[in-house]
Design a protein around this motif. Structure first.
Motif, PDB file in Angstrom:
ATOM      1  N   PRO A 177       0.631  -1.088   0.014  1.00  0.00           N
ATOM      2  CA  PRO A 177      -0.034   0.128   0.001  1.00  0.00           C
ATOM      3  C   PRO A 177       0.982   1.392   0.001  1.00  0.00           C
ATOM      4  O   PRO A 177       0.618   2.527  -0.652  1.00  0.00           O
ATOM      5  N   THR A 178       1.882   1.104   0.808  1.00  0.00           N
ATOM      6  CA  THR A 178       2.985   2.491   0.769  1.00  0.00           C
ATOM      7  C   THR A 178       3.458   2.711  -0.615  1.00  0.00           C
ATOM      8  O   THR A 178       3.565   3.974  -0.991  1.00  0.00           O
ATOM      9  N   ALA A 179       3.872   1.668  -1.366  1.00  0.00           N
ATOM     10  CA  ALA A 179       4.526   1.803  -2.563  1.00  0.00           C
ATOM     11  C   ALA A 179       3.408   2.308  -3.677  1.00  0.00           C
ATOM     12  O   ALA A 179       3.673   3.115  -4.409  1.00  0.00           O
ATOM     13  N   VAL A 180       2.069   1.919  -3.501  1.00  0.00           N
ATOM     14  CA  VAL A 180       1.169   1.949  -4.464  1.00  0.00           C
ATOM     15  C   VAL A 180       0.811   3.752  -4.351  1.00  0.00           C
ATOM     16  O   VAL A 180       0.695   4.292  -5.257  1.00  0.00           O
ATOM     17  N   PHE A 181       0.719   4.221  -3.040  1.00  0.00           N
ATOM     18  CA  PHE A 181       0.339   5.455  -2.568  1.00  0.00           C
ATOM     19  C   PHE A 181       1.654   6.392  -3.264  1.00  0.00           C
ATOM     20  O   PHE A 181       1.122   7.408  -3.914  1.00  0.00           O
ATOM     21  N   VAL A 182       2.903   6.181  -2.902  1.00  0.00           N
ATOM     22  CA  VAL A 182       3.820   6.990  -3.179  1.00  0.00           C
ATOM     23  C   VAL A 182       4.072   7.143  -4.599  1.00  0.00           C
ATOM     24  O   VAL A 182       4.071   8.282  -5.240  1.00  0.00           O
TER      25      VAL A 182
END
Length: 610
Positions: A177-182
């Motif tokens: 989720p962090t990678a997708v958001f960034v």
């Protein structure tokens, strides 16, 4: 005070050294630290730029022109904080951030103030992150609005369960989720920079603008308020420094790399979004976030727009993980210094500070229920605590450089001093502008928490004095002792209790509370037939009580001063299954409570596992 207090209750259990590869497997890599400890800071780009815009909107379109300069000022402060916390990580590798710095250089009370501010901020971060994520979800699906409290508690339960498995495990869960958001935010910035006009304005269509009309001047106070509001994007920057022990070796290097990566990503996203706000001349509108408008303008109102929105919902909901990574370590340090119960210093399997995680979950759940899942009732309290910690940390580092004086110490001290000035101003402005909106509660809570920490510390000092901790005790002497064993019938439990008592004391006495003469005569007859070699004393009682008569009998024995030590050994059954506890008669607990409340006897509970 009952002498049944054990040394384990007042001295934290020493932790095994981290020598095995198994322990390292449950710790964080630099990338894992970015996922586990940066969610708060990363998710803040969803509301940080919007906070600036909403304040500047009071000055109309002219005021919105200052969005980029204010954001650049915040980015400069971010750079100062990242540089400072890199030094904090190296100087204080045991974690603790501003608490550790203040403890060494600014005194205990200042350190406790920093710790209290961080505890409050971590708890509020969980509540704000969860409610903000659920608010974003209910905005997309209005039918869920009435169930927002249950949704908040469900998200909190999920994050807590993941963290109970270890911080490294939580990092694996939250990395995607962090990678997708960034990547989504970076895509908005990159694509938006190549557009001359918004690709779509559908998200804001039909929504009323909150922009003030006919305003042509921007005052210094308004800019300070905008700066302070935007500083909410900096919450979470200190989390890496607080959780250095959670990283794999070399811990300092990995933590420093994580701190720099966090600062670079956050700075790029904040400035990039601020540039796009000016490029597309966006105006804040009711019911639609600024980030949603930017996604609409850059990527269009298609699948990419919903990917951004969904990733924002997920990351806001999971941003609470930053607190679960940082607060248990801080509570561990406070407990180690005798400012919190020592149970917070213990770690379970997978290097989990389980009691810290559960404490954070319970208090956050209470806040969620108390606020009704409404993010607006919690936001006014947010970021005040962390800026108090920022300021204390920066001042402490200035003193650190002055005392140590390494090469280039003047430059480093000047950097920290400048950071202290900026964060100090931000603290005053945020507190002043939000005081009537609930910030007064933080102003009151901080000194109260410091008083609580000091009260716990004094309690441990008194217990330590009574146990003579740190001193060589007197010679070991043999003392005449009597062991009293409460009994109600002749069973295997009675036999095991008397056998244990005979090995503990010089003399053993069995006592039974007599409520009916027929039962007493039957027990007396069976006792004479059994002949255990232990006298049976009957205590008459007309009111069907159990604990008080035994306590009164023990006090009477103590008044006779015939024994140096009186011990009451209570034999009881330990059920094989948890549900069988409901079948117990609880006699042992009743006797134990009465003895501890009104006698000085040593109380032992001998449990026989079924």
């Amino acid at each position: 005070m009952s002498s049944a207090i054990s040394t384990a209750a007042v001295t934290a259990e020493p932790e095994p050294p981290d020598t095995g590869a198994g322990d390292e497997r449950h710790r964080l890599t630099a990338l894992g630290g970015l996922a586990a400890l940066s969610l708060d800071a990363m998710a803040s780009v969803a509301y940080g730029p919007e906070s600036i815009v909403l304040v500047l909107a009071a000055a109309g379109a002219y005021g919105l022109g200052f969005t980029l300069p204010v954001t650049v000022a915040i980015a400069i402060l971010l750079a100062v904080l990242v540089a400072s916390y890199r030094q904090v990580i190296a100087a204080f590798p045991d974690g603790g951030g501003s608490y550790a710095v203040a403890k060494e250089h600014l005194g205990r009370r200042t350190a406790l103030t920093a710790a209290a501010s961080l505890v409050i901020d971590y708890i509020l971060n969980v509540a704000v992150s969860v409610t903000a994520g659920v608010a974003a979800l209910t905005s997309a699906v209005p039918g869920l609005y009435d169930d927002r409290v249950w949704l908040c508690l469900g998200v909190l339960a999920l994050v807590t369960a993941v963290n109970m498995r270890g911080i490294a495990e939580s990092a694996r869960w939250f990395m995607a989720p962090t990678a997708v958001f960034v990547l989504s935010i970076l895509a908005i910035i990159v694509v938006g920079l190549f557009r001359d006009a918004p690709a779509s304005t559908e998200a804001a269509a039909g929504h009323a603008s909150v922009l003030a009309e006919n305003a042509t001047a921007v005052g210094a106070l308004l800019l300070l308020k905008a700066f302070a509001a935007g500083c909410s994007a900096l919450t979470g920057v200190e989390a890496v420094a607080n959780a250095v022990p959670s990283f794999r070796t070399p811990r300092v290097k990995r933590a420093q790399n994580t701190e720099v990566a966090l600062g670079v990503l956050l700075g790029v996203m904040l400035i990039g979004l601020a540039v796009l706000i000016g490029r597309f001349h966006l105006q804040p509108v009711e019911g639609v976030t600024v980030l949603a408008q930017l996604a609409d303008a850059s990527l269009g109102h298609g699948a990419a727009f919903y990917v951004v929105q969904f990733s924002t919902v997920v990351l806001l909901g999971l941003a609470a993980n930053t607190s679960f990574g940082g607060l248990p370590v801080l509570l561990h340090l406070l407990a180690r210094d005798n400012h919190l119960p020592h149970v917070f210093a213990l770690r379970a399997d997978r290097q989990v500070h389980r009691h810290g995680v559960l404490f954070l979950a319970v208090v956050s759940a209470a806040l969620l229920v108390g606020s009704g899942g409404d993010v607006n009732s919690l936001v006014p309290l947010f970021s005040i605590g962390v800026f108090v910690g920022f300021t204390i940390c920066q001042v402490g580092m200035v003193r650190h450089w002055y005392l140590r004086r390494p090469d280039g110490w003047r430059r480093k001290a000047a950097l920290n001093g400048f950071g202290a000035l900026l964060t100090g101003v931000a603290t005053l402005v945020v507190t002043g502008t939000k005081f009537t909106e609930g910030a007064w509660g933080i102003v009151v809570a901080l000194p109260l928490m410091v008083v609580l920490f000091e009260a716990i510390h004094r309690s441990y000092e008194r217990i330590g004095e009574r146990l003579e901790l740190g001193r060589v005790p007197g010679a070991v002497t043999r003392r005449r002792s009597l062991v009293v064993v409460p009994v109600t019938a002749i069973t295997r439990l009675t036999r095991d209790g008397l056998s244990a008592a005979l090995s503990l004391g010089d003399e053993v006495m069995a006592v039974t509370v007599v409520h009916e003469q027929a039962e007493a005569e039957a027990l007396r007859r069976d006792w004479e037939l059994w002949q255990p070699g232990v006298p049976l004393v009957e205590i008459p009682e007309d009111h069907r009580r159990l604990g008080r008569p035994i306590a009164a009998f023990v006090n009477k024995l103590g008044e006779e001063h015939a024994y140096d030590r009186l011990t009451v050994l209570i034999p009881e059954v330990e059920p094989a299954h948890w549900w069988q506890r409901a079948l117990q008669n609880r006699r042992g607990a009743v006797i134990d409570r009465a003895l501890r409340r009104s006698t000085d006897a040593v109380v032992c509970r001998l449990r026989m596992r079924m």
